[in-house]
Design a protein around this motif. Structure first.
Motif, mmCIF file in Angstrom:
data_model
loop_
_atom_site.group_PDB
_atom_site.id
_atom_site.type_symbol
_atom_site.label_atom_id
_atom_site.label_comp_id
_atom_site.label_asym_id
_atom_site.label_seq_id
_atom_site.Cartn_x
_atom_site.Cartn_y
_atom_site.Cartn_z
ATOM 1 N N UNK A 170 57.716 4.790 64.566
ATOM 2 C CA UNK A 170 56.847 5.390 64.053
ATOM 3 C C UNK A 170 55.229 5.851 65.750
ATOM 4 N N UNK A 171 55.215 4.602 65.831
ATOM 5 C CA UNK A 171 54.594 4.568 67.657
ATOM 6 C C UNK A 171 54.971 5.677 68.802
ATOM 7 N N UNK A 172 56.869 4.927 68.547
ATOM 8 C CA UNK A 172 57.430 6.051 69.402
ATOM 9 C C UNK A 172 57.550 7.223 69.342
ATOM 10 N N UNK A 173 57.907 7.746 68.206
ATOM 11 C CA UNK A 173 58.068 9.239 68.328
ATOM 12 C C UNK A 173 56.513 10.176 68.146
ATOM 13 N N UNK A 174 55.593 9.362 68.208
ATOM 14 C CA UNK A 174 54.494 10.101 68.819
ATOM 15 C C UNK A 174 53.928 9.890 69.532
ATOM 16 N N UNK A 175 54.143 9.204 70.543
ATOM 17 C CA UNK A 175 54.118 8.804 72.383
ATOM 18 C C UNK A 175 54.625 10.440 72.853
ATOM 19 N N UNK A 176 53.686 10.558 73.926
ATOM 20 C CA UNK A 176 54.570 11.873 74.487
ATOM 21 C C UNK A 176 54.769 11.256 75.640
ATOM 22 N N UNK A 177 54.971 10.113 76.359
ATOM 23 C CA UNK A 177 54.812 10.122 77.700
ATOM 24 C C UNK A 177 55.289 8.548 78.039
ATOM 25 N N UNK A 220 52.332 14.695 64.327
ATOM 26 C CA UNK A 220 52.666 12.480 65.406
ATOM 27 C C UNK A 220 54.471 11.737 65.561
ATOM 28 N N UNK A 221 54.897 13.093 65.016
ATOM 29 C CA UNK A 221 56.796 12.648 65.947
ATOM 30 C C UNK A 221 56.885 14.335 65.174
ATOM 31 N N UNK A 222 58.164 14.500 64.953
ATOM 32 C CA UNK A 222 59.594 12.804 65.281
ATOM 33 C C UNK A 222 60.055 13.286 66.590
ATOM 34 N N UNK A 223 61.354 14.453 66.365
ATOM 35 C CA UNK A 223 62.712 14.573 66.931
ATOM 36 C C UNK A 223 63.311 15.560 67.477
ATOM 37 N N UNK A 224 63.629 16.032 68.375
ATOM 38 C CA UNK A 224 64.230 17.462 68.132
ATOM 39 C C UNK A 224 66.125 17.151 68.570
ATOM 40 N N UNK A 225 66.936 18.470 69.101
ATOM 41 C CA UNK A 225 67.775 18.212 68.750
ATOM 42 C C UNK A 225 68.224 19.461 68.488
ATOM 43 N N UNK A 226 69.472 19.602 70.087
ATOM 44 C CA UNK A 226 70.445 20.538 69.891
ATOM 45 C C UNK A 226 71.771 20.354 70.895
ATOM 46 N N UNK A 227 72.376 21.266 69.995
ATOM 47 C CA UNK A 227 73.986 21.522 70.998
ATOM 48 C C UNK A 227 74.238 22.945 70.502
ATOM 49 N N UNK A 228 75.017 23.713 70.867
ATOM 50 C CA UNK A 228 75.899 25.046 70.352
ATOM 51 C C UNK A 228 75.826 24.974 69.570
#
Length: 371
Positions: A170-177, A220-228
């Motif tokens: 939770x801490x990592x995915x809420x961190x911007x930098x 506060x999170x979480x994650x992106x994802x992108x592929x064709x």
């Protein structure tokens, strides 16, 4: 980054552009909304949620990971330029994977945790099964296209709900930098003028999750994802008033608005509903050979759940009782359950208990009753 205002009508969920989506309560695991929730789709880099939570549970953040050839050879998509022999803390590789979506870091993580990439992938699939992700199969650690690499919006919601309960994740995915550090080896240490060691290399990374830089309340999170093939995907979470919701967006040409509109729907239109009050009289049950022929059953505790307003009237109640008990019965004895369902899925249940003592008939009266 400004976000669009929600567009709902009379409590209805918003129309979204995603091919598939799911909205889940992180605390309860209850899914409030789904669109093609159980349809298999490619998860792209949302795969890294599983890679990361497994590594956090199986590894130590201060483990020193030595990059091998397979990880160093990864060049497709986003990476942090790992080279064979590089040494980094596991924590930094996790930040690279979750925040910057670095594909090479996930291979290094998997090889470190399991000894080899394919064995780690097996661990990912075993974990998926244990979490109840019934329509998921992983073929790699980062989400590269593979015919046997798939999941669903609902399965990803289950995974995210589980992962967010881990404080490190939770801490990592809420961190911007964050700053990623390559550790020096014994043969190439660099020193400052005062003789202190300094790292060979550092790199500042920023989260690919633009919502962390937005004005959206509670994000506060979480994650992106992108592929064709997978399209633009996103898992986002937000917390307000003691609740945390997470939304999965798969293949959308406006994943940011889809996510915030569904989160707003969850916070504004999914409200608490009291299904049972403590000591609420529910029913009666026959008592065999008792001074009283029946005993009143009451709810053991208060039961409150969150339900979309438009679905409250669809809630169904089912009372399940034990066979008629034989006296004596003591106040508080559990003699049944009251269960609540929405669309054939259980929302919650409460025990039904005796509301009074029921003494046993004397042997003479029992004999007389039988005659």
């Amino acid at each position: 980054m400004a976000v669009a205002a929600p567009q709902t009508s009379e409590g209805q969920p918003p129309k979204i552009k995603a091919s598939a989506a799911s909205l889940i309560d992180v605390g309860s695991g209850q899914i409030y909304f789904q669109k093609e929730g159980d349809k298999r789709r490619e998860p792209a880099s949302l795969t890294k949620i599983m890679t990361a939570i497994l590594a956090i549970e199986k590894g130590d953040l201060k483990d020193v990971v030595t990059v091998r050839k397979r990880a160093a050879a990864v060049s497709m998509g986003q990476d942090i330029g790992l080279k064979s022999g590089d040494k980094l803390y596991l924590e930094d590789l996790l930040k690279a994977a979750l925040m910057y979506s670095a594909n090479d870091s996930t291979v290094a993580i998997g090889e470190h945790i399991a000894g080899e990439h394919d064995l780690f992938v097996k661990m990912m699939n075993d974990k998926a099964k244990s979490l109840g992700m019934k329509n998921t199969n992983f073929a790699n650690t980062n989400g590269f296209h593979h015919p046997n690499h798939y999941t669903t919006a609902n399965d990803l919601a289950i995974l995210t709900s589980y992962a967010l309960q881990n404080e490190t994740f939770a801490k990592i995915v809420s961190t911007e930098e964050a700053v990623i550090t390559w550790l020096p080896d014994e043969e190439s240490k660099s020193v400052t003028e005062n003789g202190e060691e300094k790292p060979l290399k550092q790199r500042t990374i920023h989260s690919t999750n633009r919502l962390l830089r937005s004005d959206y309340q509670g994000i506060n999170g979480v994650k992106t994802g992108t592929t064709p093939r997978a399209g633009n995907c996103l898992v986002a979470s937000a917390a307000r008033e003691g609740r945390q919701l997470a939304v999965v967006i798969l293949n959308s040409n406006n994943r940011w608005n889809d996510a915030t509109r569904l989160l707003d729907y969850g916070f504004k239109e999914v409200r608490p509903v009291v299904l049972a009050e403590k000591d609420e009289l529910v029913t009666e049950l026959e008592v065999r050979e008792g001074l009283e022929k029946r005993v009143s059953l009451v709810a053991l505790e208060r039961l409150e759940v969150y339900v979309p307003r438009i679905e409250v009237e669809k809630i169904q109640r089912k009372v399940v009782l034990t066979p008629a008990p034989e006296a004596p019965v003591k106040r508080g004895d559990k003699l049944g359950k009251m269960k609540f369902y929405l669309d054939d899925k259980e929302l919650g249940a409460v025990d039904l208990v005796a509301n009074q003592d029921v003494d046993r008939l004397s042997w003479f009266k029992r004999l007389f009753d039988k005659s």
